[in-house]
Design a protein around this motif. Structure first.
Motif, short mmCIF file in Angstrom:
data_model
loop_
_atom_site.label_atom_id
_atom_site.label_comp_id
_atom_site.label_asym_id
_atom_site.label_seq_id
_atom_site.Cartn_x
_atom_site.Cartn_y
_atom_site.Cartn_z
N SER A 2 1.72 3.15 2.22
CA SER A 2 2.62 3.26 3.38
C SER A 2 3.72 2.22 3.34
N THR A 8 -5.29 2.46 -8.25
CA THR A 8 -6.24 2.85 -7.21
C THR A 8 -7.51 2.03 -7.37
N ASP A 11 0.84 -1.20 0.00
CA ASP A 11 0.00 0.00 0.00
C ASP A 11 0.87 1.25 0.00
N SER A 49 -8.15 3.41 -2.13
CA SER A 49 -6.74 3.34 -1.73
C SER A 49 -5.87 3.04 -2.94
N THR A 50 -4.60 3.49 -2.85
CA THR A 50 -3.65 3.31 -3.94
C THR A 50 -2.59 2.29 -3.52
N TYR A 51 -2.21 1.45 -4.48
CA TYR A 51 -1.26 0.36 -4.22
C TYR A 51 -0.22 0.32 -5.33
N GLU A 91 -7.85 -6.45 2.37
CA GLU A 91 -6.97 -5.28 2.49
C GLU A 91 -6.95 -4.42 1.23
#
Length: 744
Positions: free
Chosen positions: A673, A734, A671, A700-702, A695
């Protein structure tokens, strides 16, 4: 006057021996007759002194003086001693005046007892090649074989025409032998006018109980006669019995057989041990049997067969023979059983074709229950069977090892259609329950199977899960049809016409065809299943995986739900995952192949897809709803690639690369982070990865990386824990839709 003087002298002499209980009359014809002193009224001579007379109770016996060797006095006894000495016998009969009569014709001895005395014994010693022993008695008695060899060329060596239990004591340290003739003389007539039975070398109308520590050999030579036969029960509780030959059964017990102690070694043309209409019970001792003829049994009965101890070594070499056979239940709770069968199946004409009759190690017309002991079976004949029941099989404990190497073959069945008969290690026409024990099977013949069930198969027991190792390596047998419609008999490890429910167990399958195959459904929970080799790993119309750990390697589909209709339409079959860990590896088919729908509610699923199109990692004809769990699927360069359906409730990724990634190249997602979401190492070159996890969050962006390394723990290509590093960044994405497609 002289007569009275002798009588008086004898009376005075009698007073001197009153401490002795018995008078013994020793005759010149080798007979010694005993009479109680208290029952002896007088002894006197005839007027011419040529005859001596004995007044004993109500009996007055007279003998020529020349017939009497001597008269002695001694202790009382209830044992009649018979000494065979070639063509004649010597007899000591202490009960001659108390209801026991012994007569002889050469070395043929006949005893008739009307005595009510308990515990009478008959002790046989010596040797004869033309004699016998026959007895009529309605009281229990003991027959003591004290180093006797009897050959009767015209009938049984021993014939007991009695109505009460006989204890046969094979006396300590002695060697005994009984042999009958090839043909029997006409039997005597019983009081009711019927012919007396004489069914074997050692025959009894009543129950026989064998004891002692000596040795007995029976040579059954009589045409159509048994070696040891009773029209009642036979019990072995000691001694060593060797039935060296028998034209029919080695042991035939009309109302049942029991083995408690001792040893049996039997070679028979018919059955080795036949309990006939009764039960067979084995709690101890050693039994070794050899049967070479066709269609015979090692141990058989119409009643129940129960084995709780002892050591059994059974060999059957004849076609369609059975080592153990019962028409009622078979229960095995202990003991050590080794069975070798070499006979072939036989096709018997029936209906419009044939019905196979198999050579089987353990065959039961009713239920088989195994709760202990050790069973080791080796079958080498055509279509040989290991354990076979016409009803249900239950295995709760014990160690079972079965090896079947005989090939199968095509034949025409009773309906006139082509079919196949094959070797099977464990087969039941009803249901099979395995809730304990250690089972190892190997079937190497063409079409051979490990476990085949016509009903349902249940494997369970959370406290002591069964350990099961099954192997098939045989080629398939062509039956009929052509192309996609061709029918074969295939070497499956587990096949059931009904449901397969596995709730506990440690199971390893190495199959030449399907690993687990059901015509209805397969449900797996809390089990460890490792299919190390297969064509199709698990196949059924409905497959439900709730928990456990499952690994599959196959050359075709690893998990396949189908009704067998073919085509690309939704056939209504369903593959459901609710939990557990599933890792599959296909070298030529689909990892997950549903001719209907796939539903994933939970669990971890890892799929190493095939190397080439058109097969893919996951294929379905209906829908695939990803509602929970964890899914990672690698696949080839194929336009058949499918991700889960848009109707899923959990987000999914469909990632496709423009150029293939080599085997073992890591595929990594993290992810924003830098938290690891997926680190996956496919087993072969791959062009795509289908991934779903809770998850993957909407909005969210991965980032995708390939290559690099990870120091976490790897399980079937899936890493957990550790740190990923050194990879090549490929693309970010995303999550905005239920199914997100990424090309890189």
């Amino acid at each position: 006057m002289k007569k009275h003087i002798i009588t008086l002298a004898l009376a005075i002499a009698g007073l001197a021996v009153m401490a002795q209980e018995k008078m013994y009359i020793h005759k010149a014809d080798h007979f010694t007759l005993g009479a109680l002193v208290t029952s002896t009224d007088s002894i006197y001579f005839s007027n011419d002194q040529s005859t001596i007379l004995f007044s004993i109770g109500d009996t007055l016996d007279s003998y020529a003086v020349s017939e009497i060797d001597s008269i002695t006095f001694g202790a009382n006894s209830t044992i009649i001693s018979i000494f065979y000495e070639g063509n004649y016998v010597r007899v000591i009969n202490p009960l001659a005046y108390e209801g026991v009569s012994v007569s002889t014709d050469g070395a043929n001895v006949t005893v008739t007892s009307t005595s009510q005395i308990q515990d009478i014994g008959y002790r046989l010693s010596g040797s004869t090649h033309g004699g016998s022993f026959k007895i009529y008695s309605q009281q229990p008695f003991e027959l003591m074989l004290n180093g006797v060899q009897i050959t009767n060329t015209n009938g049984p060596a021993i014939n007991i025409q009695s109505g009460n239990t006989v204890t046969v004591d094979i006396m300590n340290g002695t060697t005994n032998a009984l042999t009958d003739g090839g043909s029997y003389s006409n039997p005597a007539k019983a009081p009711d006018g019927k012919s007396e039975d004489q069914k074997g070398a050692f025959f009894s109308e009543t129950t026989l109980i064998f004891t002692g520590t000596g040795n007995l050999t029976i040579n059954g030579l009589g045409s159509a006669k048994h070696g040891l036969c009773s029209d009642s029960n036979i019990e072995i509780n000691g001694c060593s019995i060797n039935i060296a030959s028998a034209a029919k059964d080695g042991i035939h017990a009309k109302t049942g057989f029991e083995m408690i102690n001792g040893s049996l070694n039997i070679t028979a043309t018919g059955d080795a041990i036949d309990g006939d209409a009764g039960n067979v019970t084995i709690t101890g001792g050693n039994i070794t049997t050899l049967n070479d003829a066709d269609d015979v049994k090692g141990i058989t009965c119409d009643g129940t067969m129960s084995i709780s101890g002892g050591v059994l070594m059974l060999t059957v070499n004849g076609d369609q023979s059975k080592a153990m056979k019962s028409e009622s239940d078979i229960t095995i709770s202990g003991g050590s059983i080794t069975i070798i069968t070499t006979g072939d199946a036989v096709l018997e004409a029936s209906g419009s074709g044939f019905d196979p009759s198999y050579c089987t190690a353990i065959k039961c017309d009713a239920n088989i229950n195994i709760s202990g002991g050790s069973i080791d079976i080796i079958s080498t004949g055509i279509a040989g069977k290991g354990i076979s029941s016409d009803a249900d099989i239950t295995i709760a404990n014990g160690t079972i090892t079965i090896t079947c190497s005989g090939n199968g073959a095509r034949y025409t069945n009773t309906e006139g259609a082509y079919d196949a008969y094959v070797s099977t290690c464990i087969t039941s026409d009803g249901n099979t329950l395995i809730n304990g024990g250690n089972i190892t099977t190997s079937s190497s013949g063409s079409g051979g199977k490990s476990i085949s069930v016509d009903g349902t198969l249940n494997i369970e027991n959370s406290n002591s899960p069964p350990v099961i190792n099954l192997t098939t390596t045989g080629n398939r047998i062509y039956i009929s049809g052509s192309g996609e419609n061709a029918e074969y008999a295939e070497a499956k490890t587990v096949k059931s016409d009904g449901d397969i429910v596995i709730e506990s167990g440690n199971i390893t399958l190495n199959s030449a065809d399907d690993g687990l195959k059901s015509e209805t459904s397969i449900t797996i929970s809390t089990s460890i299943i490792n299919i190390t080799n297969s064509v199709e790993g698990i196949e059924a119309p409905f497959i439900n995986i709730n928990s456990g750990e499952i690994t599959i390697k196959s050359s075709d589909d690893c998990i396949n739900t189908t009704f067998g209709l073919g085509g690309e339409q939704n056939d209504g079959s369903i593959m459901t995952f609710n939990g557990g860990f599933v890792a599959v590896n296909t070298t030529g088919g689909d990892g997950l192949d549903a001719n209907g729908n796939i539903v994933i509610n939970g669990g971890t699923i890892v799929v190493h897809g095939p190397p080439n199109a058109p097969e893919v990692g996951m294929d379905y004809n209906g829908s695939c709803n990803m509602n929970g769990g964890f899914l990672a699927v690698s696949g080839p360069n194929s336009n058949m690639l499918q991700a889960p359906s848009n109707s899923s409730t959990q987000n999914c990724l469909k990632a496709v690369t423009y150029s293939g990634l080599s085997a073992s190249t890591l595929f990594h997602i993290q992810d924003a982070s830098g938290v690891n979401i997926l680190t996956f190492q496919p087993l072969r070159t791959y062009y795509s990865v289908i991934f779903s996890s809770s998850e993957l969050l909407t909005g969210s962006t991965y980032s995708i990386y390939t290559g690099g390394s990870c120091n976490g723990t790897i399980n079937n290509g899936l890493y957990t824990g550790g740190t990923y590093s050194g990879g090549t960044f490929r693309k970010s994405f995303t999550i905005n839709n239920r199914i997100t497609s990424v090309n890189f």
